[in-house]
Enzyme design. Sequence first.
Site, short mmCIF file in Angstrom:
data_model
loop_
_atom_site.label_atom_id
_atom_site.label_comp_id
_atom_site.label_asym_id
_atom_site.label_seq_id
_atom_site.Cartn_x
_atom_site.Cartn_y
_atom_site.Cartn_z
CE LYS A 32 80.78 -89.09 47.30
NZ LYS A 32 81.41 -90.33 47.68
CD GLU A 48 79.26 -94.44 42.46
OE1 GLU A 48 80.13 -95.23 42.87
OE2 GLU A 48 79.34 -93.20 42.60
#
Length: 292
Positions: A164, A171
Site C-alpha cells: 500500500k 499515486e
Amino acid sequence: MELGLVGLGKMGGNMRERIRRAGHTVIGYDRNPDLADVHSLKELVDKLQGPRVVWVMVPAGAPTQSTIDELAELLEPGDVVVDGGNSRWTDDEKHAEQLAAKGIGFVDCGVSGGVWGLENGYALMYGGDAEHIAKVQPIFDALKPEGEFGSVHAGKVGAGHFAKMVHNGIEYAMMQAYAEGWELLEKVDSVDNVREIFRSWQRGTVIRSWLLDLAVNALDEDEHLDALRGYAQDSGEGRWTVEAAIDNAVPLPAITASLFARFSSRQEDSPQMKMIAALRNQFGGHAVEKKA
C-alpha cells in the site's frame, strides 16, 4: 461471520456498511459515541463469539499502538487482529510479535478506495500467515471490488502495508504529472479550454485513469480551481516510500520529486530561491527583487 471494527470515520464507517450489506455482523466502536455500536473495546470484545476477528481502522502510530495494546489484554488465543490503517510496515512486525506472545494472530491490510469504496469496493493488500488470513477471508471478499481482482495476499506480515505504501508513492507521482500538465495548459494563451482537454483524454488515450476522471470532476466543480489554495499535505507514506528506496538502493526520481513538490507548496516565499537569487546577483550582477 462476526467482525469487531474499531474506528468508524470516513473509511471505517463505509466499510462497516459494505460488510453489513454482504450479510455479516459488524460491531463497531469509535470514540465518537454517535457513531459507535458499543461504548468500549471491552464491550466490543465481549459481544463477539470466539474465535474473534477485530479490525482496527484508526490513525497510524500512537492511536494504533494503544488500540493493539488494549486488545492484547482483552482478546484470547486463537483470535485475530487486522490493522487496516496506514501503519508503517516495520510497525506490523512489532505488533505481530506482541500479539503472538498471547496466542493472537495478526494481519496487516493496506486499504485503498477512499470515499468511493462503499459502492465500488476497496482494493486490499494483506500480509500474514495463511491460517490467519483464512479467518478474515469472508470480510476481504465482502470489501473487495466485484470480479476476480482487487485483493491480494502480498506476503508475510508487513507485506500488505508495504504494498500500500508503494501504491501511494505511485499515486503521488501520477497526481504530480497531471498537475504539471494542467498548469502548463492553463499558462498558454492559445489554449482556452483546459477542462475539455482533460475530459477528452478520458477516452482512448494512454493516460486515461481513475485519477484523470477525478481531475475532470474537480474541474467541473471549479473550472480553474480558483477556490483552492495551492497547498498539499502528505500522508507520510510518500516519505516512507522514499526512505525504503534509499534503504534498498532503488532509484525513485519521479516519486521523490513529487514528494518534494508538496513540500514546496507550503512555502509562501522560498528560502532556497532567496539564496539562488543572491548568488546570481553576486556572480553575474543579475537583478534581484526586494521585499515590499
